[in-house]
Design a protein around this motif. Structure first.
Motif, short mmCIF file in Angstrom:
data_model
loop_
_atom_site.label_atom_id
_atom_site.label_comp_id
_atom_site.label_asym_id
_atom_site.label_seq_id
_atom_site.Cartn_x
_atom_site.Cartn_y
_atom_site.Cartn_z
N ASP A 54 0.81 -1.22 0.00
CA ASP A 54 0.00 0.00 0.00
C ASP A 54 0.84 1.26 0.00
N GLU A 55 1.98 1.24 0.71
CA GLU A 55 2.83 2.42 0.80
C GLU A 55 4.24 2.05 0.38
N PRO B 57 -0.36 5.03 -4.33
CA PRO B 57 -0.78 3.64 -4.17
C PRO B 57 -1.24 3.05 -5.51
N GLY B 58 -0.82 1.81 -5.75
CA GLY B 58 -1.32 1.07 -6.90
C GLY B 58 -0.60 1.29 -8.20
N ALA C 129 2.54 -2.10 4.68
CA ALA C 129 1.18 -1.74 5.04
C ALA C 129 1.19 -0.51 5.95
#
Length: 299
Positions: A196-197, A224-225, A244
């Motif tokens: 996520d980070e 993110p992503g 996370a």
């Protein structure tokens, strides 16, 4: 275009520690953590004067884990558990402070005569709230035990977590990714971890991410992503870190990290009163509580 890739750009605070510089990008006024990473320091590169060396006297930690990773030189680690462990480039020292630990870091005696080299990354990871008061522990993972991925003119050593299909044997107290990336001239590497980070840091050399130039000693927090490609025309040494999000905010004051300000206050009083355990073979001196610490969370 840069807004599509970078969430934040964290420039360092640089300290001259008498013979070598430290570039600190976490904690930052804009951001305290990236995943569990709450402290990110680049030490050196430096070559210390003949007869001298690194001498970080005994000092305490709580509610965090420290990760020492060297590019050059060596450090002797001693702690209040009775651990003595020399670390060399490419290996990992993971020290879990939990409810409290004291340690020192010094250049080995055998390297001082010629003047030791010093270069590497020192990071702290905040522990999950349920593990903040765990028993202190230490583990050393040698360079040979860390997985290495190669291809397209790039080499990735996995320090913590799982990346590019490989998993490091280093304990993770929460979801963590951490890797040491070397790009040869013309090399490239996909940055596609699902964490996520995530953040990218150029320790040395020149690199771009999806064509965007990356400045050395700057921590680039990724959106993110996103999937992007890291490239270097002339060669680079890059770190990737993250994981996370933490389970709530953390406070930092000097060497203490906690989800509770009152816990940090207690640790300060305990250190002043010498209620922390001593470091065997290195118990004749220690670092006193500073009036104004250089490491704090914001505001």
């Amino acid at each position: 275009m840069s807004g599509d890739v970078f969430l934040q750009t964290l420039t360092p605070v640089t300290h001259d520690l008498g013979g070598f510089k430290v570039h600190r990008t976490l904690p930052h006024k804009k951001r305290t953590t990236v995943g569990p990473f709450i402290f990110f320091d680049q030490m050196g590169p430096a070559h210390l004067p003949a007869g001298e060396g690194l001498d970080v006297r005994p000092h305490p930690h709580i509610n965090l884990a420290t990760v020492t990773y060297l590019f050059a030189g060596a450090i002797d680690h001693r702690d209040s558990l009775g651990t003595f462990q020399a670390i060399q480039p490419g290996a990992v020292n993971l020290m879990t402070a939990g409810r409290g630990i004291v340690h020192s870091e010094r250049s080995p005696l055998g390297e001082r005569a010629a003047g030791p080299a010093l270069s590497g990354i020192q990071t702290w990871l905040a522990l999950p709230q349920a593990k903040e008061e765990t028993d202190p522990a230490f583990e050393h993972v040698p360079e040979a035990d860390l997985p290495v991925i190669t291809g397209s003119g790039a080499t990735a050593r996995i320090i913590m977590g799982s990346l590019w299909g490989a998993t490091a044997p280093v304990t993770c107290h929460s979801e963590t990714i951490y890797a040491d990336l070397t790009l040869q001239p013309g090399g490239s590497l996909p940055v596609d971890s699902p964490a996520d980070e995530r953040a990218i840091y150029v320790a040395e050399g020149e690199a771009t991410l999806d064509g965007l130039p990356l400045q050395p000693q700057v921590l680039y927090v990724l959106r993110p992503g996103i999937s992007a490609t890291l490239r270097s025309a002339t060669g680079a040494h890059v770190m990737l870190c993250g994981g996370a999000p933490l389970d709530g905010p953390r406070h930092v004051w000097w060497n203490f990290v906690s989800s509770r300000r009152d816990r940090i206050a207690q640790a300060r009083e305990d250190w002043k009163a010498l209620r922390f355990p001593l470091v065997p073979e290195d118990d004749k001196e220690w670092i006193p509580i500073p009036e104004v610490p250089k490491t704090v969370s914001y505001p």
